[in-house]
Scaffold this motif. Structure first.
Motif, PDB file in Angstrom:
ATOM      1  N   ILE A  53       0.824  -1.213   0.000  1.00 29.39           N
ATOM      2  CA  ILE A  53       0.000   0.000   0.000  1.00 29.39           C
ATOM      3  C   ILE A  53       0.863   1.269   0.000  1.00 29.39           C
ATOM      4  CG2 ILE A  53      -1.644   1.347   1.381  1.00 29.39           C
ATOM      5  CD1 ILE A  53      -3.079  -1.259   2.028  1.00 29.39           C
ATOM      6  N   PRO A  54       1.883   1.378   0.878  1.00 32.85           N
ATOM      7  CA  PRO A  54       2.741   2.565   0.814  1.00 32.85           C
ATOM      8  C   PRO A  54       3.445   2.725  -0.532  1.00 32.85           C
ATOM      9  CG  PRO A  54       3.035   1.445   2.913  1.00 32.85           C
ATOM     10  CD  PRO A  54       2.207   0.544   2.049  1.00 32.85           C
ATOM     11  N   GLU A  55       3.874   1.617  -1.130  1.00 32.80           N
ATOM     12  CA  GLU A  55       4.543   1.692  -2.430  1.00 32.80           C
ATOM     13  C   GLU A  55       3.582   2.164  -3.516  1.00 32.80           C
ATOM     14  OE1 GLU A  55       7.634   1.440  -3.295  1.00 32.80           O
ATOM     15  OE2 GLU A  55       8.272   1.022  -1.240  1.00 32.80           O
ATOM     16  N   SER A  56       2.332   1.708  -3.437  1.00 37.60           N
ATOM     17  CA  SER A  56       1.328   2.148  -4.402  1.00 37.60           C
ATOM     18  C   SER A  56       1.072   3.643  -4.274  1.00 37.60           C
ATOM     19  CB  SER A  56       0.024   1.367  -4.198  1.00 37.60           C
ATOM     20  OG  SER A  56      -0.988   1.832  -5.069  1.00 37.60           O
ATOM     21  N   LEU A  57       1.007   4.126  -3.055  1.00 38.07           N
ATOM     22  CA  LEU A  57       0.780   5.555  -2.825  1.00 38.07           C
ATOM     23  C   LEU A  57       1.950   6.398  -3.323  1.00 38.07           C
ATOM     24  CD1 LEU A  57      -0.841   5.570   0.736  1.00 38.07           C
ATOM     25  CD2 LEU A  57      -1.897   6.378  -1.386  1.00 38.07           C
ATOM     26  N   SER A  58       3.162   5.923  -3.072  1.00 36.90           N
ATOM     27  CA  SER A  58       4.331   6.717  -3.444  1.00 36.90           C
ATOM     28  C   SER A  58       4.555   6.732  -4.958  1.00 36.90           C
ATOM     29  CB  SER A  58       5.586   6.166  -2.753  1.00 36.90           C
ATOM     30  OG  SER A  58       5.863   4.847  -3.185  1.00 36.90           O
ATOM     31  N   SER A  59       4.197   5.642  -5.641  1.00 36.82           N
ATOM     32  CA  SER A  59       4.392   5.599  -7.092  1.00 36.82           C
ATOM     33  C   SER A  59       3.190   6.108  -7.867  1.00 36.82           C
ATOM     34  CB  SER A  59       4.699   4.163  -7.539  1.00 36.82           C
ATOM     35  OG  SER A  59       3.633   3.286  -7.212  1.00 36.82           O
ATOM     36  N   GLY A  60       2.067   6.279  -7.174  1.00 39.08           N
ATOM     37  CA  GLY A  60       0.864   6.775  -7.838  1.00 39.08           C
ATOM     38  C   GLY A  60       0.154   7.792  -6.964  1.00 39.08           C
ATOM     39  N   GLY A  61      -0.917   7.387  -6.338  1.00 37.64           N
ATOM     40  CA  GLY A  61      -1.691   8.279  -5.482  1.00 37.64           C
ATOM     41  C   GLY A  61      -2.889   7.544  -4.921  1.00 37.64           C
ATOM     42  N   ILE A  62      -3.767   8.296  -4.252  1.00 37.43           N
ATOM     43  CA  ILE A  62      -4.899   7.692  -3.579  1.00 37.43           C
ATOM     44  C   ILE A  62      -5.884   7.076  -4.562  1.00 37.43           C
ATOM     45  CG2 ILE A  62      -6.181   9.861  -3.502  1.00 37.43           C
ATOM     46  CD1 ILE A  62      -6.174   7.036  -0.860  1.00 37.43           C
ATOM     47  N   ALA A  66      -6.971   3.211  -4.521  1.00 41.19           N
ATOM     48  CA  ALA A  66      -8.358   2.788  -4.325  1.00 41.19           C
ATOM     49  C   ALA A  66      -8.837   1.883  -5.459  1.00 41.19           C
ATOM     50  CB  ALA A  66      -9.267   4.012  -4.202  1.00 41.19           C
ATOM     51  N   ILE A  67      -8.525   2.280  -6.688  1.00 41.44           N
ATOM     52  CA  ILE A  67      -8.954   1.486  -7.842  1.00 41.44           C
ATOM     53  C   ILE A  67      -8.293   0.108  -7.825  1.00 41.44           C
ATOM     54  CG2 ILE A  67      -8.850   1.300 -10.358  1.00 41.44           C
ATOM     55  CD1 ILE A  67      -9.115   4.380 -10.438  1.00 41.44           C
ATOM     56  N   GLY A  68      -6.987   0.100  -7.580  1.00 42.70           N
ATOM     57  CA  GLY A  68      -6.258  -1.169  -7.547  1.00 42.70           C
ATOM     58  C   GLY A  68      -6.736  -2.097  -6.443  1.00 42.70           C
ATOM     59  N   LEU A  69      -6.981  -1.533  -5.260  1.00 38.35           N
ATOM     60  CA  LEU A  69      -7.467  -2.337  -4.137  1.00 38.35           C
ATOM     61  C   LEU A  69      -8.786  -3.020  -4.475  1.00 38.35           C
ATOM     62  CD1 LEU A  69      -6.746  -0.203  -0.927  1.00 38.35           C
ATOM     63  CD2 LEU A  69      -5.921  -2.514  -1.395  1.00 38.35           C
ATOM     64  N   PRO A 193       1.458   1.347  -9.841  1.00 34.78           N
ATOM     65  CA  PRO A 193       0.700   1.602  -8.601  1.00 34.78           C
ATOM     66  C   PRO A 193      -0.606   0.826  -8.549  1.00 34.78           C
ATOM     67  CG  PRO A 193       0.639   3.515 -10.053  1.00 34.78           C
ATOM     68  CD  PRO A 193       1.675   2.582 -10.608  1.00 34.78           C
ATOM     69  N   TYR A 194      -1.262   0.667  -9.710  1.00 36.27           N
ATOM     70  CA  TYR A 194      -2.493  -0.136  -9.741  1.00 36.27           C
ATOM     71  C   TYR A 194      -2.185  -1.596  -9.407  1.00 36.27           C
ATOM     72  CZ  TYR A 194      -4.618   3.799 -12.275  1.00 36.27           C
ATOM     73  OH  TYR A 194      -5.093   5.040 -12.647  1.00 36.27           O
ATOM     74  N   GLY A 195      -1.085  -2.084  -9.979  1.00 36.82           N
ATOM     75  CA  GLY A 195      -0.716  -3.473  -9.746  1.00 36.82           C
ATOM     76  C   GLY A 195      -0.359  -3.750  -8.302  1.00 36.82           C
ATOM     77  N   LEU A 196       0.386  -2.840  -7.679  1.00 35.28           N
ATOM     78  CA  LEU A 196       0.739  -3.007  -6.272  1.00 35.28           C
ATOM     79  C   LEU A 196      -0.504  -2.988  -5.396  1.00 35.28           C
ATOM     80  CD1 LEU A 196       3.868  -0.664  -6.151  1.00 35.28           C
ATOM     81  CD2 LEU A 196       3.877  -3.158  -5.951  1.00 35.28           C
ATOM     82  N   ALA A 197      -1.421  -2.075  -5.689  1.00 37.76           N
ATOM     83  CA  ALA A 197      -2.667  -2.000  -4.926  1.00 37.76           C
ATOM     84  C   ALA A 197      -3.531  -3.230  -5.184  1.00 37.76           C
ATOM     85  CB  ALA A 197      -3.435  -0.731  -5.297  1.00 37.76           C
ATOM     86  N   PHE A 198      -3.528  -3.710  -6.426  1.00 35.74           N
ATOM     87  CA  PHE A 198      -4.253  -4.931  -6.767  1.00 35.74           C
ATOM     88  C   PHE A 198      -3.744  -6.102  -5.922  1.00 35.74           C
ATOM     89  CE2 PHE A 198      -4.671  -8.914  -9.031  1.00 35.74           C
ATOM     90  CZ  PHE A 198      -5.972  -8.883  -9.529  1.00 35.74           C
TER      91      PHE A 198
END
Length: 243
Positions: A53-62, A66-69, A193-198
């Motif tokens: 989650i922190p990596e997704s935020l740092s490479s993308g944004g909220i 949210a979409i990836g999760l 970032p989408y992939g990390l959140a996914f």
């Protein structure tokens, strides 16, 4: 790519490592099974919330997070609804399984697909160590799964060696999907970032929907809770060491 192949292979074949004790054991009590599942849940929780989650935020944004999760949760929800899952009957005498062996093996194999994607996407991240960390976490999650599959097959009167081989192969599909996830996110960088959140969403779904309920179904809630905390702290230590 070499690091990805090594990490994804070790992670995938952890199902075989988990199945290895079945060559010497015939039965496992629900108490130890629940402790093991809860420990795994703690490891995956720390990996999801403190790394992915922190990596997704740092490479993308909220928004990407949210979409990836939700995509990760949705993917697991669709699999859960359309693929038969390995359900353990809760009783204190031991572990009993549904006798549809072919369907169970297919279900476990298909449920491993998103986990392989998680490993591949993590290796595509620019942050050093994330891929190894997620491969490690997924590998630890695969071990008890491999043990349960092998135990199930033995209870269906299948030879121990064959049960071990089949349980190992159920995790091998993760290598293919890990490579797929790595290629997609490497060449289409905005997907990282989408992939990390996914990956985080898929892992959180497994934790809350599968691992925690299964570990609390036989009166072992307190020991399972302690085991969850120990698993979480263990992964925090690993994160600190790798960081």
């Amino acid at each position: 790519m070499k690091e990805l192949l090594i990490g994804s292979t070790l992670s995938a074949l952890s199902t075989g490592l988990g199945a290895l004790p079945i060559l010497f054991l015939q039965q496992v009590t629900h108490r130890w099974r629940d402790i093991l599942l809860a420990f795994t849940a703690g490891i995956m929780m720390a990996a999801s919330t403190m790394s992915l989650i922190p990596e997704s935020l740092s490479s993308g944004g909220i928004y990407q997070l949210a979409i990836g999760l939700f995509l990760g949760v949705l993917a697991l929800s669709i699999l859960e609804r359309n693929v038969p899952h390995i359900d353990l009957e809760h009783n204190r005498k031991g572990i009993e399984f549904d006798k549809k062996a072919t369907l169970i093996i297919a279900a476990i194999t298909l449920h491993n697909l998103p986990e392989g994607l998680s490993v591949g996407v993590s290796y595509a991240s620019d942050t050093d160590g994330v891929g190894n960390l997620i491969a490690f976490a997924i590998g630890l999650q695969n071990a008890p799964e491999g043990f349960l599959v092998a135990l199930f097959l033995i209870q269906q009167k299948i030879n121990k060696i064959k049960a071990f081989i089949v349980a190992t192969l159920t995790g091998a599909v993760e290598i293919i999907t890990a490579i797929l996830g790595f290629i997609l996110t490497s060449f289409v960088s905005f997907l990282v970032p989408y992939g990390l959140a996914f990956a985080a969403g898929a892992m959180l779904y497994i934790i809350y929907k599968e691992l925690i309920p299964e570990s609390h179904g036989d009166g072992n809630e307190q020991m399972a809770t302690y085991s969850f905390i120990v698993g979480l702290l263990f992964m925090v230590i690993v994160l600190q060491v790798l960081g």
